[in-house]
Scaffold this motif. Structure first.
Motif, mmCIF file in Angstrom:
data_model
loop_
_atom_site.group_PDB
_atom_site.id
_atom_site.type_symbol
_atom_site.label_atom_id
_atom_site.label_comp_id
_atom_site.label_asym_id
_atom_site.label_seq_id
_atom_site.Cartn_x
_atom_site.Cartn_y
_atom_site.Cartn_z
ATOM 1 N N ARG A 189 35.679 -68.952 75.459
ATOM 2 C CA ARG A 189 35.478 -67.584 75.925
ATOM 3 C C ARG A 189 36.510 -66.653 75.290
ATOM 4 N NH1 ARG A 189 36.338 -63.650 79.732
ATOM 5 N NH2 ARG A 189 34.446 -62.802 80.685
ATOM 6 N N ILE A 213 35.567 -65.920 71.702
ATOM 7 C CA ILE A 213 34.494 -64.923 71.604
ATOM 8 C C ILE A 213 35.048 -63.526 71.875
ATOM 9 C CG2 ILE A 213 32.295 -64.142 72.584
ATOM 10 C CD1 ILE A 213 31.797 -67.164 73.290
ATOM 11 N N VAL A 239 29.022 -62.578 66.517
ATOM 12 C CA VAL A 239 28.723 -64.011 66.432
ATOM 13 C C VAL A 239 29.329 -64.593 65.154
ATOM 14 C CG1 VAL A 239 26.860 -65.680 66.087
ATOM 15 C CG2 VAL A 239 26.644 -63.931 67.864
ATOM 16 N N ALA A 266 33.093 -64.857 65.453
ATOM 17 C CA ALA A 266 33.501 -65.956 66.332
ATOM 18 C C ALA A 266 33.306 -67.311 65.668
ATOM 19 C CB ALA A 266 32.719 -65.900 67.639
ATOM 20 N N SER A 305 24.687 -68.174 67.971
ATOM 21 C CA SER A 305 24.383 -67.086 68.894
ATOM 22 C C SER A 305 24.091 -67.627 70.288
ATOM 23 C CB SER A 305 23.193 -66.272 68.381
ATOM 24 O OG SER A 305 22.046 -67.093 68.234
ATOM 25 N N THR A 308 25.529 -70.105 71.777
ATOM 26 C CA THR A 308 26.805 -70.356 72.455
ATOM 27 C C THR A 308 27.409 -69.059 72.960
ATOM 28 O OG1 THR A 308 27.261 -72.303 71.095
ATOM 29 C CG2 THR A 308 29.133 -71.277 72.191
ATOM 30 N N VAL A 309 27.383 -68.028 72.117
ATOM 31 C CA VAL A 309 27.950 -66.739 72.519
ATOM 32 C C VAL A 309 27.199 -66.176 73.719
ATOM 33 C CG1 VAL A 309 28.355 -64.346 71.819
ATOM 34 C CG2 VAL A 309 28.841 -66.226 70.225
ATOM 35 N N TYR A 310 25.864 -66.249 73.689
ATOM 36 C CA TYR A 310 25.069 -65.699 74.793
ATOM 37 C C TYR A 310 25.194 -66.551 76.060
ATOM 38 C CZ TYR A 310 22.827 -61.951 72.188
ATOM 39 O OH TYR A 310 22.595 -60.790 71.488
ATOM 40 N N TYR A 317 27.982 -67.619 77.197
ATOM 41 C CA TYR A 317 29.157 -67.080 77.872
ATOM 42 C C TYR A 317 28.990 -65.604 78.239
ATOM 43 C CZ TYR A 317 31.719 -71.348 76.887
ATOM 44 O OH TYR A 317 32.128 -72.663 76.860
ATOM 45 N N LEU A 338 30.114 -58.009 76.741
ATOM 46 C CA LEU A 338 31.382 -58.039 76.013
ATOM 47 C C LEU A 338 32.142 -56.722 76.144
ATOM 48 C CD1 LEU A 338 30.187 -60.013 72.901
ATOM 49 C CD2 LEU A 338 32.138 -60.645 74.334
#
Length: 222
Positions: free
Chosen positions: A10, A13, A35, A38, A42, A44-46, A48, A56
C-alpha cells in the motif's frame, strides 16, 4: 501476503501516486501512469484502492495531515509531556515529511552509499514541495475534498488545544491564556512555516522552525 507485507504494498502504491501527482498534478496524472510508476499490475493497485484515482487522491490528502493528528493525540499524559518548544519543532517537521519514509523509497530508485541516499533525499524533498502545491490546488478546485480536509484540520486544532491545556496545567504555559486562541496562533504559525518551505525552499528552514518554536515558547510562558 499479510500484515506488514500488505502495508508495504500500500505504501509503495501511495509513493507512486504521490510521485505522479507531484509531477503532473491531480488532474494530469492517470491511473495507467500510477500503475506503471508502482511497477505492479492494475488489478493489484485496484485491490488496494478500489475506486482508482479518487481513492488515491483522498488517501494522499488524508496522509498529509493524519500522522500529525495521530501523533498529537498520542502525546503522553501531562507529567510526561515533552516541552512545548521541542514538540512544535517535531510536529512541523513531521507535517512536512509525513509518511514518505514509511515507503521503500521511490519506485525504481537506485543509488547506493551516502551519495545515492543524499540524492534520493533531495529528490523526495523536491517532490514533497511539488506535491504540497498540488494538494493545495486540488483543495481549491474541489469543495467536497476541501470539506473533508477541513474535518482533519478541525481535529488537529482540537488536539493542539488539548496539549496546550496540559502544558498550562504543568505550568509550562501561562494559565491565564485562552488555549483556543493560543492554538490558533500556534497552528497558523506551523502552516506558515510549511508555506515558507514551499515558496523559499529548504535553505534555512530548520533554523526558522526552531526560532519560531523558541519565540512562541517564550511568549507563552508568561
Amino acid at each position: 501476503m499479510v500484515g506488514g507485507g500488505r502495508e508495504r504494498l500500500r505504501a509503495r502504491i501511495m509513493a507512486a501516486a504521490e510521485a505522479c501527482f507531484a509531477r503532473r498534478g491531480f488532474d494530469g496524472a492517470s491511473m495507467d501512469e500510477i500503475v506503471a510508476e508502482a511497477g505492479m499490475s492494475s488489478s493489484t493497485v485496484y485491490r488496494y484502492f478500489p475506486q482508482g484515482k479518487e481513492s488515491l487522491v483522498r488517501a494522499v490528502l488524508g496522509q498529509a495531515i493524519n500522522p500529525v493528528v495521530d501523533w498529537m493525540a498520542g502525546l503522553p499524559a501531562a507529567g510526561e509531556l515533552p516541552p512545548f518548544e521541542s514538540a512544535f519543532v517535531d510536529a512541523v517537521e513531521m507535517a512536512w515529511r509525513y509518511k514518505r519514509e514509511a515507503a521503500d523509497g521511490p519506485p525504481g530508485a537506485t543509488g547506493q552509499g551516502r551519495g545515492g541516499e543524499a540524492a534520493q533525499a533531495g529528490a523526495r524533498a523536491v517532490a514533497r514541495a511539488e506535491l504540497q502545491v498540488a494538494i493545495w490546488a486540488e483543495l481549491a478546485r474541489q469543495p467536497d475534498l476541501r470539506a473533508a480536509n477541513a474535518e482533519h484540520y478541525v481535529r488537529l486544532r482540537a488536539e493542539i488545544v488539548g496539549a496546550l491545556r496540559r502544558w498550562q496545567a504543568r505550568g509550562d504555559i501561562a494559565r491565564n491564556l485562552d488555549a483556543e486562541a493560543v492554538a490558533a496562533v500556534v497552528h497558523n504559525a506551523a502552516m506558515g512555516l510549511l508555506v515558507r518551505r514551499v515558496v523559499v525552499g529548504e535553505s534555512g528552514w530548520h533554523d526558522d522552525v526552531t526560532a519560531t518554536a523558541h519565540a512562541l515558547a517564550g511568549m507563552l510562558s508568561g
